[in-house]
Design a protein around this motif. Structure first.
Motif, PDB file in Angstrom:
ATOM      1  N   TRP A 277     -44.757 131.961 -60.840  1.00 52.67           N
ATOM      2  CA  TRP A 277     -44.350 130.703 -60.222  1.00 52.67           C
ATOM      3  C   TRP A 277     -43.611 130.910 -58.890  1.00 52.67           C
ATOM      4  O   TRP A 277     -43.461 129.977 -58.104  1.00 52.67           O
ATOM      5  CB  TRP A 277     -43.455 129.903 -61.176  1.00 52.67           C
ATOM      6  CG  TRP A 277     -42.431 130.737 -61.878  1.00 52.67           C
ATOM      7  CD1 TRP A 277     -42.522 131.264 -63.132  1.00 52.67           C
ATOM      8  CD2 TRP A 277     -41.163 131.171 -61.360  1.00 52.67           C
ATOM      9  NE1 TRP A 277     -41.390 131.997 -63.439  1.00 52.67           N
ATOM     10  CE2 TRP A 277     -40.544 131.956 -62.368  1.00 52.67           C
ATOM     11  CE3 TRP A 277     -40.493 130.955 -60.161  1.00 52.67           C
ATOM     12  CZ2 TRP A 277     -39.289 132.531 -62.203  1.00 52.67           C
ATOM     13  CZ3 TRP A 277     -39.245 131.540 -59.984  1.00 52.67           C
ATOM     14  CH2 TRP A 277     -38.660 132.317 -61.002  1.00 52.67           C
ATOM     15  N   GLY A 280     -45.333 129.668 -55.649  1.00 49.02           N
ATOM     16  CA  GLY A 280     -45.168 128.264 -55.292  1.00 49.02           C
ATOM     17  C   GLY A 280     -43.832 127.996 -54.631  1.00 49.02           C
ATOM     18  O   GLY A 280     -43.745 127.218 -53.661  1.00 49.02           O
ATOM     19  N   LEU A 344     -50.920 123.273 -62.379  1.00 46.38           N
ATOM     20  CA  LEU A 344     -51.149 124.520 -61.655  1.00 46.38           C
ATOM     21  C   LEU A 344     -51.401 124.243 -60.175  1.00 46.38           C
ATOM     22  O   LEU A 344     -50.850 124.920 -59.297  1.00 46.38           O
ATOM     23  CB  LEU A 344     -52.344 125.263 -62.262  1.00 46.38           C
ATOM     24  CG  LEU A 344     -52.787 126.545 -61.547  1.00 46.38           C
ATOM     25  CD1 LEU A 344     -51.690 127.595 -61.585  1.00 46.38           C
ATOM     26  CD2 LEU A 344     -54.074 127.085 -62.173  1.00 46.38           C
ATOM     27  N   GLU A 345     -52.194 123.238 -59.887  1.00 51.09           N
ATOM     28  CA  GLU A 345     -52.532 122.919 -58.503  1.00 51.09           C
ATOM     29  C   GLU A 345     -51.337 122.401 -57.711  1.00 51.09           C
ATOM     30  O   GLU A 345     -51.138 122.757 -56.548  1.00 51.09           O
ATOM     31  CB  GLU A 345     -53.654 121.884 -58.465  1.00 51.09           C
ATOM     32  CG  GLU A 345     -55.026 122.451 -58.764  1.00 51.09           C
ATOM     33  CD  GLU A 345     -56.133 121.508 -58.340  1.00 51.09           C
ATOM     34  OE1 GLU A 345     -56.734 121.726 -57.275  1.00 51.09           O
ATOM     35  OE2 GLU A 345     -56.375 120.542 -59.088  1.00 51.09           O
ATOM     36  N   ASP A 348     -47.847 125.064 -59.126  1.00 52.24           N
ATOM     37  CA  ASP A 348     -48.042 126.480 -59.452  1.00 52.24           C
ATOM     38  C   ASP A 348     -47.511 126.830 -60.832  1.00 52.24           C
ATOM     39  O   ASP A 348     -46.980 127.930 -61.058  1.00 52.24           O
ATOM     40  CB  ASP A 348     -47.406 127.382 -58.390  1.00 52.24           C
ATOM     41  CG  ASP A 348     -48.252 127.467 -57.136  1.00 52.24           C
ATOM     42  OD1 ASP A 348     -49.294 128.137 -57.165  1.00 52.24           O
ATOM     43  OD2 ASP A 348     -47.873 126.824 -56.137  1.00 52.24           O
ATOM     44  N   GLN A 366     -55.913 132.316 -52.915  1.00 52.13           N
ATOM     45  CA  GLN A 366     -54.613 131.694 -52.676  1.00 52.13           C
ATOM     46  C   GLN A 366     -54.222 131.870 -51.207  1.00 52.13           C
ATOM     47  O   GLN A 366     -53.943 132.984 -50.762  1.00 52.13           O
ATOM     48  CB  GLN A 366     -53.559 132.325 -53.587  1.00 52.13           C
ATOM     49  CG  GLN A 366     -53.849 132.181 -55.070  1.00 52.13           C
ATOM     50  CD  GLN A 366     -54.037 130.734 -55.469  1.00 52.13           C
ATOM     51  OE1 GLN A 366     -53.120 129.936 -55.330  1.00 52.13           O
ATOM     52  NE2 GLN A 366     -55.228 130.384 -55.936  1.00 52.13           N
ATOM     53  N   ARG A 375     -54.334 134.774 -59.211  1.00 51.52           N
ATOM     54  CA  ARG A 375     -54.210 134.208 -60.555  1.00 51.52           C
ATOM     55  C   ARG A 375     -54.964 135.028 -61.586  1.00 51.52           C
ATOM     56  O   ARG A 375     -54.622 135.009 -62.774  1.00 51.52           O
ATOM     57  CB  ARG A 375     -54.710 132.764 -60.552  1.00 51.52           C
ATOM     58  CG  ARG A 375     -53.784 131.804 -59.804  1.00 51.52           C
ATOM     59  CD  ARG A 375     -54.445 130.462 -59.610  1.00 51.52           C
ATOM     60  NE  ARG A 375     -53.563 129.511 -58.934  1.00 51.52           N
ATOM     61  CZ  ARG A 375     -53.982 128.381 -58.382  1.00 51.52           C
ATOM     62  NH1 ARG A 375     -55.280 128.054 -58.430  1.00 51.52           N
ATOM     63  NH2 ARG A 375     -53.129 127.568 -57.793  1.00 51.52           N
TER      64      ARG A 375
END
Length: 432
Positions: A277, A280, A344-345, A348, A366, A375
């Motif tokens: 994470w 993100g 997720l989109e 993240d 990514q 991922r």
């Protein structure tokens, strides 16, 4: 109709006042075609990012239950978990659904304040094979109850600045064989670029002490509450942390502070260790201008660890009339691949649901990582990780170990003495 709120609920959150009823009735009478206000409200308590994930699901929920509003109560991370601790202990202002970070699931699991999701009304056991194994196992308490449903996970990863490594003539593979090799590479990076290997040595220590645990073993305590701190695993982590300090490889930056973020923005931090994470976080606010410069790889020494994650739980003493709705919402958030992929989109949040992990979205490049299909790495890591038992004194133990590390790094205390002292302290707390 649905609502959401970032305001802590007051005494009348769960009851509709006579004035509200009259106002709603008047509005329906005066405005042609107006819809009546939802008859019920389901309250979800969450911390940042998770609150937005729930809010994003409101339209889907509204199609199922137009008569049931979703009220999302957001507090900052520490404030949220403190509030949930108080709510569970007093049974006052309990939400219908509470989000919990993974470490707090263990803290709350044996307290009796959370509903056992193995009960027939929930029957989460029938879905066990649909989740990443370790994430499900992490929610099982000592009584064999499952007290929370996993929604996202944090497979451990190493992020590194490709440009800084190139300038130092270091390849990511040079860091992989061992944690010693990681520190060796940091010395080369520092000499060639002036950049620190990492912002804070505690982050390095935290990942090291999580490695090599047997399934069900805790970081600080075993299943019988025996203290595991004065062991080779901690000694080695402290020794390498000291070596890192002596070679000036850390920035002495408190994680999540502006100064810590500036280290990334000013190209002064070459790597970061943590959960998936983190990408993100880096892309959205920590260092968005460094987009394309970072890459991800597995942690050194084949260290397969979980670093964070989110669960949804139902308080045992919450409104019985709304428990079925609470469980339906949790099922939607954790077992619907579309909801998992949406999280997720947008945030993240790496899915705990295996079906979502097999979606083509996992294979997409990514942009923040220079087009890397990172991922896929995290999916691989997730399937190697085993559950770690979380002791009720784990947070106290974490703070005590951090203090012991500070005494070694800042005050020159011998490692053996520091770990021996903290082990004795934890023995006094272990079975409280």
């Amino acid at each position: 109709m649905t609502t959401s709120s970032d305001v802590e609920p007051g005494p009348r959150t769960f009851a509709t006042t006579r004035r509200t009823v009259l106002a709603a009735g008047l509005a329906a009478a005066v405005v042609p075609g107006a819809r009546a206000a939802p008859a019920r409200t389901l309250t979800v308590a969450a911390f940042p990012l998770v609150d937005q994930i729930v809010k994003d699901a409101i339209p889907q929920w509204s199609k199922r239950h137009p008569d049931v509003a979703i009220n999302v109560v957001m507090r900052q991370y520490d404030d949220h978990h403190t509030a949930m601790t108080t709510a569970l202990s007093t049974a006052v202002y309990l939400p219908d659904v509470m989000a919990l970070e993974a470490s707090y699931v263990g803290k709350f699991s044996d307290g009796g304040g959370l509903s056992d999701l193995l009960q027939p009304r929930y029957d989460i056991g029938r879905h066990r094979a649909r989740f990443v194994a370790y994430a499900y196992d992490q929610a099982i308490n000592r009584k064999g109850q499952v007290v929370a449903a996993p929604t996202d996970i944090g497979p451990g990863t190493m992020l590194y600045r490709q440009d800084l490594l190139d300038r130092a003539g270091v390849a990511a593979a040079d860091m992989q064989p061992s944690w010693d090799a990681y520190v060796d590479a940091g010395i080369r990076i520092k000499k060639a670029t002036g950049a620190n290997l990492i912002g804070n040595v505690r982050t390095f220590k935290d990942l090291m002490i999580r490695g090599g645990l047997r399934k069900g073993q805790g970081i600080y305590f075993d299943s019988d509450s025996n203290v595991l701190v004065d062991t080779p695993r901690f000694h080695r982590a402290f020794e390498l942390s000291l070596r890192m300090r002596r070679n000036h490889l850390e920035g002495h930056l408190e994680t999540w502070t502006n100064e810590w973020a500036e280290g990334f923005r000013r190209n002064m931090t070459a790597t970061e260790l943590g959960g998936s994470w983190m990408v993100g976080q880096m892309a959205n606010w920590v260092a968005p201008a460094t987009k394309g410069l970072w890459r991800a790889t597995q942690l050194p020494e084949s260290t397969w660890v979980s670093y964070g994650g989110t669960y949804y739980a139902i308080p045992r003493d919450s409104d019985p009339a709304k428990k079925a709705l609470a469980w339906e919402l949790i099922e939607m958030m954790t077992l619907d691949p579309s909801r998992q992929l949406a999280a997720l989109e947008t945030q993240d949040a790496f899915p705990a649901l295996l079906a979502a992990q097999d979606d083509p979205l996992i294979d997409e490049p990514q942009p923040f990582l220079g087009g890397q299909r990172a991922r896929e790495l995290w999916r691989e890591a997730a399937r190697h990780i085993t559950a770690t038992a979380v002791h009720k004194q784990a947070k106290f133990a974490e703070d005590a170990v951090n203090a012991a590390l500070d005494s070694v790094l800042d005050d020159g205390m011998p490692i053996s003495q520091a770990l021996s002292d903290v082990a004795r302290l934890l023995e006094l707390r272990a079975k409280r």
